[in-house]
Design a protein around this motif. Structure first.
Motif, PDB file in Angstrom:
ATOM      1  N   ASN A  39       9.536   6.701  -0.327  1.00 46.89           N
ATOM      2  CA  ASN A  39       8.517   7.089  -1.314  1.00 46.89           C
ATOM      3  C   ASN A  39       7.669   8.243  -0.786  1.00 46.89           C
ATOM      4  O   ASN A  39       7.405   9.223  -1.492  1.00 46.89           O
ATOM      5  CB  ASN A  39       7.594   5.906  -1.626  1.00 46.89           C
ATOM      6  CG  ASN A  39       8.283   4.799  -2.400  1.00 46.89           C
ATOM      7  OD1 ASN A  39       9.339   4.997  -2.993  1.00 46.89           O
ATOM      8  ND2 ASN A  39       7.675   3.614  -2.398  1.00 46.89           N
ATOM      9  N   ARG A  91       3.380   6.075  -6.876  1.00 47.67           N
ATOM     10  CA  ARG A  91       4.350   5.442  -5.985  1.00 47.67           C
ATOM     11  C   ARG A  91       4.349   6.138  -4.619  1.00 47.67           C
ATOM     12  O   ARG A  91       4.328   5.486  -3.573  1.00 47.67           O
ATOM     13  CB  ARG A  91       5.734   5.495  -6.612  1.00 47.67           C
ATOM     14  CG  ARG A  91       6.810   4.787  -5.789  1.00 47.67           C
ATOM     15  CD  ARG A  91       8.049   4.571  -6.620  1.00 47.67           C
ATOM     16  NE  ARG A  91       9.116   3.925  -5.866  1.00 47.67           N
ATOM     17  CZ  ARG A  91      10.093   3.209  -6.418  1.00 47.67           C
ATOM     18  NH1 ARG A  91      10.115   3.034  -7.729  1.00 47.67           N
ATOM     19  NH2 ARG A  91      11.023   2.664  -5.661  1.00 47.67           N
ATOM     20  N   LYS A  92       4.352   7.430  -4.635  1.00 50.34           N
ATOM     21  CA  LYS A  92       4.312   8.214  -3.398  1.00 50.34           C
ATOM     22  C   LYS A  92       2.938   8.110  -2.744  1.00 50.34           C
ATOM     23  O   LYS A  92       2.828   7.900  -1.526  1.00 50.34           O
ATOM     24  CB  LYS A  92       4.642   9.677  -3.718  1.00 50.34           C
ATOM     25  CG  LYS A  92       4.537  10.647  -2.547  1.00 50.34           C
ATOM     26  CD  LYS A  92       4.898  12.058  -3.014  1.00 50.34           C
ATOM     27  CE  LYS A  92       4.588  13.099  -1.962  1.00 50.34           C
ATOM     28  NZ  LYS A  92       5.498  13.041  -0.801  1.00 50.34           N
ATOM     29  N   ILE A 128      10.104   6.733  -9.763  1.00 47.97           N
ATOM     30  CA  ILE A 128      10.003   7.521  -8.537  1.00 47.97           C
ATOM     31  C   ILE A 128       9.280   8.849  -8.745  1.00 47.97           C
ATOM     32  O   ILE A 128       8.770   9.439  -7.790  1.00 47.97           O
ATOM     33  CB  ILE A 128      11.387   7.783  -7.908  1.00 47.97           C
ATOM     34  CG1 ILE A 128      12.282   8.573  -8.876  1.00 47.97           C
ATOM     35  CG2 ILE A 128      12.044   6.484  -7.486  1.00 47.97           C
ATOM     36  CD1 ILE A 128      13.579   9.033  -8.240  1.00 47.97           C
ATOM     37  N   ASN A 152       6.049  -0.120  -6.157  1.00 45.78           N
ATOM     38  CA  ASN A 152       7.414   0.218  -6.565  1.00 45.78           C
ATOM     39  C   ASN A 152       7.688  -0.065  -8.030  1.00 45.78           C
ATOM     40  O   ASN A 152       8.816   0.124  -8.505  1.00 45.78           O
ATOM     41  CB  ASN A 152       8.420  -0.529  -5.693  1.00 45.78           C
ATOM     42  CG  ASN A 152       8.444   0.021  -4.280  1.00 45.78           C
ATOM     43  OD1 ASN A 152       8.158   1.193  -4.050  1.00 45.78           O
ATOM     44  ND2 ASN A 152       8.765  -0.839  -3.308  1.00 45.78           N
TER      45      ASN A 152
END
Length: 739
Positions: A557, A518-519, A513, A509
């Protein structure tokens, strides 16, 4: 007790997925697979000019130094162009041109047109001692030219003589349905009828280089120094202007072979397809050299492309995808298995497969996991005991990654016999194993681990061998226990997290984004934890997954659309900016390998439905690449559409030759190139795999060129081709061969 997933999911109950769609299945019928057999010439002794073949399959070339033919040669094992001494008295003939007439070899000298066929009875004299051009008509009528003059002969009789007005002839051709010859000059096109013997100019232009009669003798295609033009024979008019939307515009040869028009150039050969686009044959994947001097029909449905450095015989063989899989399986087992790993063959001397060695890789575990996955799907689809043995050997190699090093639960990148370490450039990654004879490679990354979990999960689910099932579950539990025990990090021999083995929220995190990691890391770790829970039923894995998704935002996420992935904002740290300088195709590989466990072993149907949305969203972003593996991975969600046709296109169009030859496409005029962009998409449409560099699935399929290291390594088909093919067979979106 399981915590609620997300506020939005509190309103949802666990519901069954919508009724499965009936997925399409490709019926595996024979198609024509192209590949090349090359014959290299000694350019210090041979200057190649023309080529022809006869009904017996004899291939003969004319060089300035005399006649030549082929010696040895097969796919991946080139032959040679050598002097032809079959007819020993031919060396006394001053042969200036060569052709195939009625499927026999016919020659032009300073005095005659003759052949060794027909019992040697063809021996027709002419009166042009400097003749270099000839073409055969009906009933052994020939048109001969020295560039300045023309003579029509039959049975040593001169039927007609003529000259072009203010031009020189450079090529001749015969139109059978009109019984007339066509003559191409440097700047004009003429015709002369055999009956009326009337020479007439029909077209004027400039910089003509080559031509042929095409389209069932209704059209003439003319090559120039800058494009091609078409002349319609029935109307006697040029159709349109000069076409420069070609792979290369400097044309050296035009030839229709089996209904398809081929072009030679100074940068390879290309053939016009039915859809108006071109199949481009560049570099030593196809040709010994790129300057094409002649093209002719060859034996057994082949096309002969003569270059200044030798002959490329492009063969078209009828085969099914399973036939291709058998050939690739042989390639892997013969040259790409190292200690059970799926490895690259490197150190080749100009494509000589006998000169290479299998090389360790940072990603031995990943490439082997992908090959292993393919063999698991193969066994699941066919119950072939040979595939099962392949699985055993690769599983043993994968297990030893965990036991060769002293760190509990930690997988090495690779291992190798001691002594080899001194030859390696990245010595700092290598450590001595407790076993005296061995060294192991450290710094294992997240892409290794997701590959392991994918293959182990598939093995535990699909292989009915008790030992392999037990082994796979044990390895899943081993690596995932290590990660949980070490606070969501992969801890190396030095007690520190590896560079990429990080799934802790503090790391994940920390990225904005819109930065892909992050994903990606959220998606991967949830997939891994689900897989571990599915096969071990240990609550710690399930609890950790829901903690990450609920408390730390991993579900949010994961579900964030690919549409927002881009460069980090200006206020982001340097690491985030570095990690988002463009689309990361290795991330795509990690996502899709993870999707197997994410979707297949979802905790409940509600999550499964959400995961499907995530996978389809990613697939939509990938569709321009026509990537066979990602399309077929998407098929696990049973969507209405997953680009099956594009997957088959990828499998059929993939070259048989997986050697790293120099490849160039950036000069092409027939492709629409794009401005630099975040996705690193260079062209409007992706090129076929057999026209671009050999790449694993983590490569950019829009890469146009490969420079340097010509013929220095061969890729394994194990992960590149066999994985998507056998996954397609297991999912039944590709059928067994159709009889």
């Amino acid at each position: 007790m399981q915590k609620p997933l997300l506020l939005s999911l509190l309103l949802l109950t666990s519901v069954a997925l919508t009724r499965a769609q009936v997925q399409p299945t490709y019926k595996d019928k024979p198609y024509l697979q192209d590949f090349s057999v090359k014959y290299y010439a000694d350019t210090t002794q041979t200057s190649l000019l023309q080529i022809a073949a006869d009904r017996n399959g004899i291939i003969q070339m004319l060089a300035k130094e005399g006649l030549r033919h082929t010696s040895a040669g097969q796919f991946l094992y080139p032959g040679k162009v050598v002097p032809d001494r079959n007819y020993r008295y031919m060396k006394d003939k001053h042969i200036s041109a060569l052709t195939s007439y009625e499927n026999q070899l016919v020659y032009l000298t300073d005095q005659v047109v003759f052949s060794n066929a027909w019992a040697g009875t063809l021996f027709s004299k002419h009166n042009l001692p400097k003749a270099t051009l000839f073409a055969g008509g009906k009933d052994f009528t020939f048109l001969v030219s020295d560039g300045a003059s023309l003579e029509l002969i039959k049975d040593s009789k001169s039927l007609w003589n003529g000259k072009l007005s203010d031009d020189s002839a450079i090529a001749l051709a015969f139109q059978a349905n009109a019984n007339q010859f066509w003559i191409l000059g440097n700047k004009s096109l003429y015709k002369v009828g055999v009956q009326d013997k009337k020479l007439s100019k029909v077209l004027t232009g400039a910089d003509f280089t080559a031509f042929d009669i095409t389209s069932k003798e209704s059209k003439i295609v003319i090559g120039t120094l800058d494009g091609i033009l078409s002349f319609d024979i029935p109307t006697g008019k040029q159709t349109g202007g000069i076409d420069r939307k070609l792979p290369v515009t400097k044309i050296t040869v035009v030839k229709e072979v089996n209904g398809k028009v081929w072009f030679g150039s100074d940068l390879g050969a290309f053939a016009l397809r039915a859809d108006g686009k071109f199949d481009y044959y560049f570099g030593e994947r196809w040709l010994p050299g790129n300057t094409v001097t002649d093209i002719e029909k060859g034996p057994k449905n082949s096309v002969l492309v003569l270059t200044t450095k030798g002959l490329g015989q492009i063969q078209f063989k009828s085969m099914t995808l399973e036939d291709k899989a058998k050939l690739f399986d042989e390639q892997v087992r013969l040259r790409h298995i190292r200690n059970g790993f799926n490895s690259q063959l490197t150190g080749l001397n100009h494509g000589d497969l006998s000169s290479g060695f299998t090389e360790d890789s940072d990603n031995d575990g990943l490439w082997t996991a992908m090959y292993l996955g393919g063999q698991i799907f193969r066994y699941a689809a066919t119950k072939d005991p040979y595939a099962l043995q392949n699985c055993r050997e690769s599983m043993d190699a994968m297990e030893r990654l965990y036991t060769v090093n002293p760190v509990a639960g930690f997988p090495a990148r690779s291992f190798e016999r001691s002594g080899h370490i001194n030859e390696l450039h990245d010595v700092e990654r290598w450590q001595h194993a407790p076993e005296k004879e061995w060294d192991w490679k450290s710094t294992t990354s997240s892409d290794e681990v997701i590959g392991h979990i994918f293959a182990f999960g598939a093995a535990a689910e699909l292989v009915d061998d008790p030992k392999i099932k037990k082994q796979a579950v044990m390895l899943i539990d081993t690596v995932m226990s290590h990660i949980l025990k070490n606070n969501m990090y992969l801890i190396d021999f030095d007690g520190k997290p590896t560079m990429w083995g990080k799934w802790h929220p503090d790391y994940v995190n920390s990225f904005p984004i819109n930065v892909g990691d992050r994903k990606l890391n959220s998606s991967n770790i949830v997939a891994m934890l689900q897989t571990a829970y599915h096969f071990t039923k240990k609550e710690k894995y399930k609890a950790k997954a829901f903690e990450l998704m609920n408390k730390h935002g991993y579900f949010e996420n994961m579900m964030r659309s690919m549409n927002i992935i881009g460069r980090a904002p200006e206020d982001a740290d340097d690491h985030a900016k570095h990690m988002s300088d463009g689309w990361n195709h290795s991330d795509d590989e990690m996502y899709f390998l993870g999707y197997w466990g994410l979707y297949r072993y979802a905790f409940n149907d509600t999550l499964k439905a959400q995961y499907k949305k995530q996978i389809i969203d990613h697939w939509q972003a990938e569709r321009p690449e026509r990537e066979g593996a990602w399309n077929i991975f998407t098929a696990i969600t049973n969507p209405k559409e997953f680009d099956l046709n594009e997957s088959v296109w990828y499998l059929q169009e993939h070259p048989m030759d997986l050697i790293d030859w120099v490849i160039k496409n950036s000069h092409r005029k027939d492709i629409d190139q794009l401005e630099p962009n975040f996705r690193k998409q260079t062209t409007k449409e992706v090129l076929p795999p057999d026209e671009r560099p050999i790449q694993r699935h983590n490569g950019n399929m829009f890469t146009l060129d490969r420079n340097g290291g010509n013929g220095t390594g061969e890729h394994s088909a194990g992960d590149i081709w066999l994985l998507p093919y056998w996954m397609g067979r297991y999912l039944n979106v590709i059928s067994a061969p159709q009889k």
